[in-house]
Write an enzyme that holds these catalytic residues in place. Structure first.
Site, short mmCIF file in Angstrom:
data_model
loop_
_atom_site.label_atom_id
_atom_site.label_comp_id
_atom_site.label_asym_id
_atom_site.label_seq_id
_atom_site.Cartn_x
_atom_site.Cartn_y
_atom_site.Cartn_z
N GLU A 77 110.54 -12.18 25.68
CA GLU A 77 109.25 -11.47 25.92
C GLU A 77 109.51 -10.03 25.51
O GLU A 77 110.21 -9.31 26.20
CB GLU A 77 108.87 -11.54 27.40
CG GLU A 77 108.70 -12.94 27.95
CD GLU A 77 107.44 -13.63 27.46
OE1 GLU A 77 106.54 -12.93 26.95
OE2 GLU A 77 107.36 -14.85 27.57
N CYS A 112 104.38 -3.10 28.23
CA CYS A 112 104.53 -3.77 26.94
C CYS A 112 103.18 -4.04 26.30
O CYS A 112 103.03 -4.01 25.08
CB CYS A 112 105.28 -5.08 27.12
SG CYS A 112 104.55 -6.12 28.40
N GLU A 140 106.51 1.27 18.91
CA GLU A 140 106.24 1.26 20.35
C GLU A 140 106.83 2.53 20.96
O GLU A 140 108.03 2.75 20.89
CB GLU A 140 106.89 0.03 20.99
CG GLU A 140 106.54 -0.11 22.45
CD GLU A 140 107.20 -1.32 23.10
OE1 GLU A 140 108.39 -1.58 22.84
OE2 GLU A 140 106.50 -2.01 23.87
N LYS A 183 120.19 -10.34 35.56
CA LYS A 183 120.71 -8.99 35.30
C LYS A 183 119.53 -8.03 35.16
O LYS A 183 118.81 -8.04 34.16
CB LYS A 183 121.55 -8.94 34.02
CG LYS A 183 122.37 -7.64 34.02
CD LYS A 183 122.72 -7.10 32.66
CE LYS A 183 121.64 -6.35 31.97
NZ LYS A 183 121.29 -5.04 32.55
P1 NAD Z 1 115.87 -3.07 26.49
O1 NAD Z 1 115.74 -4.13 25.45
O2 NAD Z 1 116.58 -1.83 26.16
O3 NAD Z 1 116.60 -3.67 27.77
C1 NAD Z 1 116.13 -4.82 28.45
C2 NAD Z 1 117.26 -5.46 29.20
O4 NAD Z 1 118.23 -5.90 28.25
C3 NAD Z 1 118.01 -4.52 30.14
O5 NAD Z 1 118.39 -5.22 31.30
C4 NAD Z 1 119.23 -4.12 29.33
O6 NAD Z 1 120.34 -3.76 30.12
C5 NAD Z 1 119.50 -5.41 28.59
N1 NAD Z 1 120.27 -5.24 27.36
C6 NAD Z 1 120.35 -4.16 26.55
N2 NAD Z 1 121.20 -4.39 25.54
C7 NAD Z 1 121.69 -5.64 25.71
C8 NAD Z 1 122.62 -6.44 25.01
N3 NAD Z 1 123.24 -5.99 23.91
N4 NAD Z 1 122.86 -7.68 25.46
C9 NAD Z 1 122.25 -8.16 26.55
N5 NAD Z 1 121.38 -7.43 27.29
C10 NAD Z 1 121.09 -6.19 26.86
O7 NAD Z 1 114.38 -2.79 26.98
P2 NAD Z 1 113.90 -1.77 28.10
O8 NAD Z 1 113.93 -0.40 27.54
O9 NAD Z 1 114.60 -2.05 29.38
O10 NAD Z 1 112.40 -2.25 28.33
C11 NAD Z 1 111.35 -1.86 27.54
C12 NAD Z 1 110.98 -2.94 26.56
O11 NAD Z 1 110.62 -4.14 27.26
C13 NAD Z 1 109.75 -2.57 25.74
O12 NAD Z 1 109.97 -2.90 24.40
C14 NAD Z 1 108.66 -3.44 26.35
O13 NAD Z 1 107.59 -3.70 25.48
C15 NAD Z 1 109.41 -4.67 26.71
N6 NAD Z 1 108.69 -5.47 27.71
C16 NAD Z 1 108.12 -6.64 27.31
C17 NAD Z 1 107.40 -7.40 28.23
C18 NAD Z 1 106.75 -8.70 27.82
O14 NAD Z 1 106.40 -9.49 28.71
N7 NAD Z 1 106.57 -8.98 26.55
C19 NAD Z 1 107.28 -6.97 29.55
C20 NAD Z 1 107.89 -5.77 29.91
C21 NAD Z 1 108.60 -5.03 28.98
#
Ligand code: NAD
Length: 494
Positions: A264, A299, A398, A188
């Protein structure tokens, strides 16, 4: 290539927002769609299937059937390798289309979509393909009247949920090791950036990955995402995203079938520059370049800079000289190094933090405003706050935007304490000419990766992941196989 080339290609580009289930493109069983908007100029790119629980059921059933009949899992590793290498070659053959989709969908400069995202994702798929026929099992040193074989088996059906900041790359970090080790996958992508994941599914099928093995469901997190995380027939959920949602994913795994949950998550990485750093210009260039790369939407961005007080002024002066080089521009122009923020929601978040920084008394020395609004897109000037202290929100939370918070120190031990004084533990860095100091500091920093005298090194061969609330498990490297395989022991009586 000129920006005209990319704008012309963008006009001709066909957008297919249908989901990919059991080898076929399909609209959602919910019959709903959502608008996919481009942050480059705010225009609508197309309609995307808004998948829900029924689509998750269908995709998981297809993935399960494919896994059980062994059409992929039982192929010789060398055969899976050949197909994954072909998949990677198809990604490179279609590099311009993939790069353009990535840039239009989430706003990053086209030159990085090509050189970092497409190239990195294709390399990842190839690397795991090439690795899988070189991974051996073990024989345990048991007493001689028996034999204990330790083998790795695929976990089964893997659900992968990824964010929007590196859509294709984050997807490939999951699907590379998951598919190579014989699993079926339901991916997804983020609702903010679904397009490249869907094209990857087409290319995977073209490469020979059998129908049902790799499915892609675009949709919202609280609809398709939670249905996947809660599904009773998903064996493992591999999540990349925010710490807030990561906590929910772990709960959903526990609430359902206790599927393996790998996370992650976010970061607030500390970059410590000591007065004896070997090359101040290199430290400035890496510090500024890494926080502004990808519009600060990384991230592992070094968003907290701890600089030793005796070199702070010189550091800031040199950093400010580099800032104009990061002025946001048209993402479809190959000279642009800073593009658009992913959407208006994230734009508001970033601008909100800038307001908080000012209100808390931090000194705004660069940027701080929205730019290029006449484009219709979402752009923020590269922003630096000096005089930040660890209690301020801009030093604790963040931001996920092009905002650097500069803190100074006189005592390294205190700087390390503050660096560790966060729920996150993704990356950290220390700059010093003193080898012992570098090693001591690196050992003291609670982070999955510590950089010494650089910040930019990255390679598919090294693990990537965090301590503390930055998550568990590791993407990339051979260690990623640990997430997508079960260890089986087989005792044989002799
Ligand atoms: P997010 O947590 O809002 O969303 C990530 C994914 O989760 C999306 O596909 C979203 O649709 C899904 N999601 C949201 N709510 C959900 C739920 N209730 N149940 C299941 N899935 C759900 O994050 P974002 O804004 O898309 O991405 C940014 C974040 O990702 C930042 O915090 C960044 O640091 C982190 N990130 C971490 C890494 C790593 O390797 N550690 C890499 C890239 C990004």
């Amino acid at each position: 290539m000129t920006s005209t080339h990319w704008h012309d290609k963008a006009r001709e580009l066909a957008i297919d927002g249908r989901a990919f289930i059991d080898g076929q493109r399909t609209w959602s069983r919910t019959e709903q769609v959502f608008d996919n908007l481009s942050p480059v100029d705010g225009r609508k790119l197309g309609a995307v299937a808004r998948c829900g629980a029924e689509d998750v059921d269908a995709a998981v059933a297809a993935a399960r059937a494919a896994f059980e009949d062994g059409r992929w899992a039982n192929l010789a590793p060398a055969k899976r390798k050949r197909i994954l290498v072909k998949f990677s070659e198809l990604m490179l053959k279609n590099r311009e289309e993939l790069a353009l989709l990535e840039t239009l969908d989430m706003g990053k400069p086209i030159k990085y979509s090509l050189a970092v995202d497409v190239a990195g994702a294709a390399n990842c798929i190839r690397w795991y393909g090439e690795a899988i026929d070189k991974v051996y099992g073990e024989i345990a040193p048991t007493p001689s009247d028996s034999l204990a074989l330790i083998t790795r088996e695929p976990v089964g059906v893997v659900g992968a949920i990824v964010p929007w900041n590196y859509p294709m790359l984050m997807a490939s970090w999951k699907i590379g090791p998951a598919l190579a080790s014989g699993n079926s996958v339901v991916l997804k992508p983020s609702e903010k950036s679904p397009l490249t994941a869907l094209r990857l599914a087409d290319l995977a099928l073209e490469a020979g990955i059998p129908p049902g093995v790799f499915n892609v469901l675009p949709g919202y997190g609280n609809e398709a995402g939670s249905a996947l995380a809660l599904h009773m027939d998903v064996d493992c959920i591999a999540f990349t995203g925010s710490t807030r949602v990561g906590k929910q994913i772990v709960q959903m795994a526990g609430q359902s079938n206790l599927k393996r949950a790998w996370t992650e998550l976010g970061g607030k990485s500390a970059n410590i520059v000591c007065a004896d750093c070997p090359d101040l210009d290199a430290a400035v260039a890496a510090s500024v370049g890494s926080i502004f790369f990808n519009q600060g939407e990384s991230c592992n961005a070094p968003s907290r800079l701890f600089v030793e007080e005796s070199i702070r002024e010189r550091f800031i002066e040199r950093a400010l000289a580099l800032v104009p080089g990061f002025t946001p521009g048209d993402p479809l122009d190959e000279n642009t190094v800073m593009g658009a923020i992913v959407d208006d929601v994230q734009l508001k978040t970033v601008m909100g933090y800038i307001q908080q920084g000012k209100a808390a008394g931090a000194r705004l020395v660069a940027g701080g405003e929205r730019v290029r609004s006449d484009s219709g897109g979402y752009y923020v000037a590269p922003t630096i706050f000096d005089g930040v202290d660890s209690s301020m929100a801009i030093a604790r939370e963040e931001i996920f935007g092009p905002v650097l918070s500069v803190l100074s120190f006189t005592d390294l031990a205190e700087a390390v304490k503050q660096a560790n004084g966060t729920p996150y533990g993704l990356h950290a860095a220390v700059w010093t000419s003193d080898l012992s100091k570098a090693i001591r500091t690196s050992r003291a920093l609670r982070a999955g990766t510590v950089h010494v005298n650089q910040y930019d090194n990255d390679d598919i061969t090294v693990p990537f992941g965090g301590y503390k609330q930055s998550g568990n498990g590791r993407d990339k490297s051979l260690h990623a196989f640990d997430k997508y395989t079960e260890l089986k022991t087989t005792w044989i009586q002799i």
